[in-house]
Design a protein around this motif. Structure first.
Motif, PDB file in Angstrom:
ATOM      1  N   GLN A  58     -28.987  11.369  -0.166  1.00 10.82           N
ATOM      2  CA  GLN A  58     -27.849  10.788  -0.857  1.00 10.82           C
ATOM      3  C   GLN A  58     -26.745  11.826  -1.033  1.00 10.82           C
ATOM      4  OE1 GLN A  58     -30.155   9.257  -4.307  1.00 10.82           O
ATOM      5  NE2 GLN A  58     -29.103   7.320  -3.900  1.00 10.82           N
ATOM      6  N   ALA A  59     -25.524  11.315  -1.135  1.00 10.58           N
ATOM      7  CA  ALA A  59     -24.375  12.196  -1.377  1.00 10.58           C
ATOM      8  C   ALA A  59     -24.379  12.667  -2.824  1.00 10.58           C
ATOM      9  CB  ALA A  59     -23.084  11.439  -1.079  1.00 10.58           C
ATOM     10  N   SER A 113     -25.663   5.054  -2.024  1.00 11.11           N
ATOM     11  CA  SER A 113     -25.276   6.212  -1.204  1.00 11.11           C
ATOM     12  C   SER A 113     -25.226   7.519  -1.970  1.00 11.11           C
ATOM     13  CB  SER A 113     -23.892   5.958  -0.591  1.00 11.11           C
ATOM     14  OG  SER A 113     -22.900   5.892  -1.623  1.00 11.11           O
ATOM     15  N   THR A 114     -25.155   7.451  -3.305  1.00  9.56           N
ATOM     16  CA  THR A 114     -24.829   8.637  -4.111  1.00  9.56           C
ATOM     17  C   THR A 114     -25.850   8.834  -5.213  1.00  9.56           C
ATOM     18  OG1 THR A 114     -22.478   8.311  -3.670  1.00  9.56           O
ATOM     19  CG2 THR A 114     -23.062   9.701  -5.561  1.00  9.56           C
ATOM     20  N   TYR A 124      -6.290   9.685 -12.719  1.00  6.98           N
ATOM     21  CA  TYR A 124      -6.461  10.328 -14.018  1.00  6.98           C
ATOM     22  C   TYR A 124      -7.922  10.360 -14.472  1.00  6.98           C
ATOM     23  CZ  TYR A 124      -1.360   9.983 -14.591  1.00  6.98           C
ATOM     24  OH  TYR A 124       0.012  10.095 -14.443  1.00  6.98           O
ATOM     25  N   THR A 125      -8.846  10.019 -13.576  1.00  7.44           N
ATOM     26  CA  THR A 125     -10.262   9.995 -13.910  1.00  7.44           C
ATOM     27  C   THR A 125     -11.034  10.947 -12.999  1.00  7.44           C
ATOM     28  OG1 THR A 125     -10.943   8.275 -12.338  1.00  7.44           O
ATOM     29  CG2 THR A 125      -9.961   7.533 -14.424  1.00  7.44           C
ATOM     30  N   ASP A 126     -12.349  10.937 -13.145  1.00  2.00           N
ATOM     31  CA  ASP A 126     -13.186  11.761 -12.273  1.00  2.00           C
ATOM     32  C   ASP A 126     -13.142  11.306 -10.823  1.00  2.00           C
ATOM     33  OD1 ASP A 126     -13.910  13.293 -14.431  1.00  2.00           O
ATOM     34  OD2 ASP A 126     -15.877  12.352 -14.713  1.00  2.00           O
ATOM     35  N   ALA A 127     -12.582  10.128 -10.576  1.00  2.00           N
ATOM     36  CA  ALA A 127     -12.407   9.698  -9.195  1.00  2.00           C
ATOM     37  C   ALA A 127     -11.621  10.728  -8.395  1.00  2.00           C
ATOM     38  CB  ALA A 127     -11.695   8.343  -9.149  1.00  2.00           C
ATOM     39  N   ALA A 128     -10.658  11.387  -9.045  1.00  6.10           N
ATOM     40  CA  ALA A 128      -9.796  12.341  -8.336  1.00  6.10           C
ATOM     41  C   ALA A 128     -10.597  13.498  -7.753  1.00  6.10           C
ATOM     42  CB  ALA A 128      -8.712  12.861  -9.279  1.00  6.10           C
ATOM     43  N   SER A 129     -11.590  13.976  -8.472  1.00  9.69           N
ATOM     44  CA  SER A 129     -12.362  15.119  -7.992  1.00  9.69           C
ATOM     45  C   SER A 129     -13.626  14.710  -7.244  1.00  9.69           C
ATOM     46  CB  SER A 129     -12.733  16.040  -9.165  1.00  9.69           C
ATOM     47  OG  SER A 129     -13.474  15.343 -10.140  1.00  9.69           O
ATOM     48  N   LEU A 130     -14.281  13.625  -7.654  1.00  7.42           N
ATOM     49  CA  LEU A 130     -15.577  13.275  -7.077  1.00  7.42           C
ATOM     50  C   LEU A 130     -15.462  12.461  -5.789  1.00  7.42           C
ATOM     51  CD1 LEU A 130     -17.626  12.364 -10.286  1.00  7.42           C
ATOM     52  CD2 LEU A 130     -17.484  14.561  -9.098  1.00  7.42           C
ATOM     53  N   ALA A 174     -16.460  10.930  -0.069  1.00  8.64           N
ATOM     54  CA  ALA A 174     -15.903  10.388   1.174  1.00  8.64           C
ATOM     55  C   ALA A 174     -16.269  11.268   2.366  1.00  8.64           C
ATOM     56  CB  ALA A 174     -14.390  10.246   1.052  1.00  8.64           C
ATOM     57  N   ARG A 175     -16.276  12.581   2.155  1.00  6.53           N
ATOM     58  CA  ARG A 175     -16.641  13.492   3.249  1.00  6.53           C
ATOM     59  C   ARG A 175     -18.101  13.325   3.658  1.00  6.53           C
ATOM     60  NH1 ARG A 175     -12.991  16.910   0.374  1.00  6.53           N
ATOM     61  NH2 ARG A 175     -14.662  17.938  -0.799  1.00  6.53           N
ATOM     62  N   GLN A 176     -18.908  12.727   2.786  1.00  3.27           N
ATOM     63  CA  GLN A 176     -20.324  12.483   3.079  1.00  3.27           C
ATOM     64  C   GLN A 176     -20.588  11.026   3.453  1.00  3.27           C
ATOM     65  OE1 GLN A 176     -22.869  14.677  -0.027  1.00  3.27           O
ATOM     66  NE2 GLN A 176     -20.792  14.904  -0.843  1.00  3.27           N
ATOM     67  N   GLY A 177     -19.514  10.262   3.624  1.00 10.46           N
ATOM     68  CA  GLY A 177     -19.648   8.897   4.099  1.00 10.46           C
ATOM     69  C   GLY A 177     -19.951   7.859   3.046  1.00 10.46           C
ATOM     70  N   ALA A 178     -19.884   8.235   1.766  1.00  8.90           N
ATOM     71  CA  ALA A 178     -20.214   7.290   0.699  1.00  8.90           C
ATOM     72  C   ALA A 178     -19.038   6.406   0.312  1.00  8.90           C
ATOM     73  CB  ALA A 178     -20.717   8.048  -0.532  1.00  8.90           C
ATOM     74  N   VAL A 179     -17.822   6.825   0.666  1.00 10.82           N
ATOM     75  CA  VAL A 179     -16.603   6.070   0.365  1.00 10.82           C
ATOM     76  C   VAL A 179     -15.762   6.042   1.630  1.00 10.82           C
ATOM     77  CG1 VAL A 179     -14.541   5.888  -1.089  1.00 10.82           C
ATOM     78  CG2 VAL A 179     -16.640   6.878  -2.015  1.00 10.82           C
ATOM     79  N   GLY A 180     -15.198   4.887   1.939  1.00  9.25           N
ATOM     80  CA  GLY A 180     -14.351   4.787   3.118  1.00  9.25           C
ATOM     81  C   GLY A 180     -12.954   5.307   2.863  1.00  9.25           C
ATOM     82  N   PRO A 181     -12.218   5.676   3.921  1.00  5.11           N
ATOM     83  CA  PRO A 181     -10.866   6.218   3.749  1.00  5.11           C
ATOM     84  C   PRO A 181      -9.901   5.247   3.085  1.00  5.11           C
ATOM     85  CG  PRO A 181     -11.356   5.821   6.080  1.00  5.11           C
ATOM     86  CD  PRO A 181     -12.646   5.677   5.337  1.00  5.11           C
TER      87      PRO A 181
END
Length: 435
Positions: free
Chosen positions: A49-50, A133-134, A364-370, A375-382
């Motif tokens: 998992q990512a 995935s994570t 403004y959330t942890d989405a910005a850093s995580l 995405a680089r590990q394929g868990a989120v699409g571009p």
């Protein structure tokens, strides 16, 4: 107030995820009470998992954290009739030495992380993370669990409320940074609205919202108004409980006396930003508030068209507040948002409006850093990544969020003014400033 839960309810780009929400209804509608377990989604136990890392806090102090289970004996749970309202909160605060290895608190418990990242969790619904995935529980914070509070208090207190459906952990990067600068930060889970809330007995309370949104003829505006009332009541109850921390058994050493309850601020993202300012309007104990991209209005009587303004927007505020918008289609300048504009016109206090260029609602959330790491590990699409956080560099979004939030609270809770909020700043050319 513009999380995808809310967008799915109110229209706009959230129509795309409405189908996902409704497909998840069966699983997420089976709600476990705090004392009962909810089955976690299947997965591979973390193999393959990512995972990701949170950014380092920038302040001078190491951080401690502890979780508290609170029960309001006087309030029935609005989402679960017949039960008392139960909440989980976490306190983040300066401590004496940094955390190492397994001392570092998990970002989420294994059960909560499995649900958040499963087929019916907000990882998918709000942020498009591929189910299973994570390994969310493998992410570690920078805080030492149950560490003694650092001497030198009492310290100003900041409450944090997450977006609709999001767990209290989804603002950890900002919360840790404030704690490392000398604040005590209290993060609040809004039970049965948050994707899931893990309780000390192993129970997992899952959100009722997908089930509610699947009901034909539902008055969406009424549900959202109920959610806001519940959140404000949660906030005021937490403030009441903080006043009795000195008498609470089992707290980390020194924590009960570390809070200065004469200096309280509140910040929140999306529905949490709405909560922060409405709670500030309703409760004079909150001296200053920040709204991170939260709408300040409800849909009209038919649930789709028109606008209903809350008392906050109709009355205005007499204490300092900061509005921080994004370049999402439903955000931007206060002039473009009916609730923000009404609040602006009716307020007698200091206030300012910031818009982060290149950003989206999750910036403004942890989405910005995580999410970029995932995405680089394929868990989120571009496409999902761009929709969540835009095209601003993640490190710049993180730095801007932390810098402006800290500057605001330093100014209004500590009397320390770095003048970042005086006007446009060469340090942050990506931030549009209005006064």
């Amino acid at each position: 107030m513009s999380d995808r839960y809310e967008e799915a309810a109110m229209g706009g780009r959230g129509r795309v995820v409405a189908a996902v929400l409704l497909a998840a209804t069966t699983a997420l509608g089976v709600v476990g009470a705090p004392g009962a377990a909810v089955a976690a989604p299947g997965g591979d136990g973390g193999r393959g998992q990512a995972t990701a890392r949170l950014p380092q806090p920038t302040g001078p102090y190491p951080i401690g954290t502890t979780a508290l289970h609170l029960t309001d004996p006087w309030r029935e749970d609005p989402w679960q009739p017949g039960r008392r309202r139960e909440l989980m909160v976490s306190l983040w605060y300066p401590t004496g030495r940094p955390a190492g290895g397994d001392e570092r608190a998990r970002y989420m418990t294994p059960a909560a992380g499995a649900h958040f990242g499963g087929d019916s969790g907000v990882g998918l619904i709000n942020y498009g993370v591929r189910p299973g995935s994570t390994d969310w529980s493998a992410i570690r914070t920078h805080a030492r669990r149950d560490a003694p509070a650092r001497p030198g208090g009492p310290r100003p207190v900041v409450l944090y409320s997450p977006g609709l459906g999001d767990p209290r952990s989804w603002g950890t990067a900002l919360v840790e940074d404030l704690a490392s600068r000398g604040y005590v930060v209290v993060t609040v889970d809004h039970t049965y609205e948050a994707s899931e809330v893990a309780f000390p007995d192993g129970g997992l309370a899952a959100s009722v919202f997908p089930g509610l949104l699947a009901q034909p003829g539902l008055d969406i505006g009424a549900v959202l108004r109920k959610a806001l009332r519940t959140r404000v009541d949660d906030t005021r109850f937490v403030l009441d409980e903080l006043s009795g921390l000195r008498r609470r058994q089992g707290l980390p050493t020194g924590l009960g006396g570390a809070l200065d309850l004469d200096r309280i601020g509140m910040v929140g993202h999306s529905a949490g930003g709405f909560t922060a300012l409405q709670a500030m309007h309703d409760d004079p104990r909150i001296a200053a508030g920040i709204n991170l991209d939260g709408q300040l209005h409800f849909p009209g009587p038919d649930g789709r068209t028109g606008v209903l303004l809350p008392s906050l927007a109709r009355d205005g505020l007499d204490r300092p507040f900061l509005l921080m918008g994004t370049r999402s289609p439903d955000s931007g300048s206060y002039r473009r948002q009916p609730g923000w504009d009404a609040l602006w016109q009716h307020s007698s206090s200091w206030h300012a409006d910031l818009t982060l260029d290149g950003s989206r609602h999750g910036s403004y959330t942890d989405a910005a850093s995580l999410l970029p790491q995932l995405a680089r590990q394929g868990a989120v699409g571009p496409a999902e990544l761009t929709d969540d956080i835009g095209d601003i560099r993640p490190d710049r979004a993180e730095l801007a969020t932390r810098s402006y939030v800290a500057s605001f609270f330093d100014r209004w809770l500590r009397g320390h003014d770095d003048h970042l909020l005086d006007g446009p700043s060469a340090r942050f050319p990506e931030m549009t400033y209005e006064r």
